[in-house]
Design an enzyme around this catalytic site. Structure first.
Site, PDB file in Angstrom:
ATOM      1  N   ALA A 165      37.054  40.931  39.761  1.00 46.26           N
ATOM      2  CA  ALA A 165      37.698  40.484  38.516  1.00 46.26           C
ATOM      3  C   ALA A 165      36.743  39.516  37.829  1.00 46.26           C
ATOM      4  O   ALA A 165      36.291  38.546  38.451  1.00 46.26           O
ATOM      5  CB  ALA A 165      39.014  39.797  38.828  1.00 46.26           C
ATOM      6  N   VAL A 218      35.194  37.411  42.670  1.00 50.03           N
ATOM      7  CA  VAL A 218      35.055  36.893  41.302  1.00 50.03           C
ATOM      8  C   VAL A 218      33.737  37.353  40.696  1.00 50.03           C
ATOM      9  O   VAL A 218      32.653  37.071  41.234  1.00 50.03           O
ATOM     10  CB  VAL A 218      35.127  35.350  41.300  1.00 50.03           C
ATOM     11  N   LYS A 219      33.841  38.096  39.596  1.00 55.46           N
ATOM     12  CA  LYS A 219      32.643  38.626  38.941  1.00 55.46           C
ATOM     13  C   LYS A 219      32.138  37.601  37.912  1.00 55.46           C
ATOM     14  O   LYS A 219      32.919  37.094  37.104  1.00 55.46           O
ATOM     15  CB  LYS A 219      32.996  39.933  38.234  1.00 55.46           C
ATOM     16  N   VAL A 220      30.838  37.317  37.978  1.00 51.13           N
ATOM     17  CA  VAL A 220      30.236  36.297  37.106  1.00 51.13           C
ATOM     18  C   VAL A 220      28.965  36.872  36.478  1.00 51.13           C
ATOM     19  O   VAL A 220      28.148  37.460  37.182  1.00 51.13           O
ATOM     20  CB  VAL A 220      29.877  35.042  37.926  1.00 51.13           C
TER      21      VAL A 220
END
Ligand code: G3P
Length: 218
Positions: free
Chosen positions: A56, A82-84
């Site tokens: 996400a 967690v996509k960054v």
């Protein structure tokens, strides 16, 4: 090689799960926007039907806000990664989040130098975009090979996730290059099964069998 489904669409997730070969799901702001549902709600729905990593992506543009957003997304479900984005502020956020035990998928990677930075920041996954490099006329697969080599040289634990995959050839070449994961749009996943000789061969088997036993068409 792990197969992730690159989609935020619940129907596609449900259909893909039936094949029993999906190890994870990746989403991004464009895929979430297509569903028209706020990210935390859509990610929770995906996590409710799928037991595996679900990426996400944050939409904040400062490290401070990315960290806050990443903590919030990580709390949606234990399987959330967690996509960054691989920008300077994103790397600051990845360094902080990884120290807190929050797994990150560092995305929009287009160079081996960027991938080296992501691994040093403690990324759980790095996502080099093959198709978008190909679109520029450069060999996107060379990037996968370079990253895999560099990560092996220094025993980095970050997983290489081949993204922006446009067809089954990308999947095969990424596997040959040693990518840990390929994230596939639903239509690419379907392509993996398809071959005209398989269809022709099956048709002939069934026709021969029917002819021999005069059976009604299957
Ligand atoms: O995983 C990234 C993917 O969703 C982007 O694909 O085809 O828009 O480059 P594409």
């Amino acid at each position: 090689m792990k197969f992730f489904l690159d989609s935020a669409n619940l129907e596609e997730v449900k259909n893909a799960l039936e094949w029993g070969i999906i190890d994870g799901v990746t989403t991004n702001p464009s895929l979430i926007a297509k569903e028209g549902v706020p990210i935390e709600e859509q990610i929770r729905k995906i996590c409710d039907i799928f037991e595996g990593d679900v990426s996400a992506e944050v939409i904040s543009d400062t490290a401070q806000d990315m960290i806050k957003e990443g903590r919030r997304l990580a709390h949606v479900h234990r399987n959330v990664v967690v996509k960054v984005p691989l920008i300077a502020e994103g790397i600051k956020a990845v360094s902080r989040l990884s120290k807190e035990g929050i797994r990150t998928n560092v995305t929009l990677c287009f160079s081996a130098a960027q991938a080296l930075v992501a691994a040093k920041a403690g990324a759980y996954i790095v996502s080099p975009f093959i198709g978008r490099i190909d679109d520029l006329g450069w060999p996107g697969m060379d990037l996968i090979r370079d990253i895999v080599t560099i990560y092996r040289n220094y025993d980095f634990k970050t997983q290489v996730l081949a993204a922006s995959v446009r067809g089954s050839l990308h999947v095969v070449e990424a596997a040959k290059a040693g990518a840990h994961i390929g994230t596939l749009p639903y239509k690419v996943l379907e392509q993996l099964f398809q071959h005209p000789l398989t269809e022709k061969g099956l048709e002939q088997f069934l026709a021969d069998h029917r002819r021999a036993f005069e059976m009604a068409p299957v």
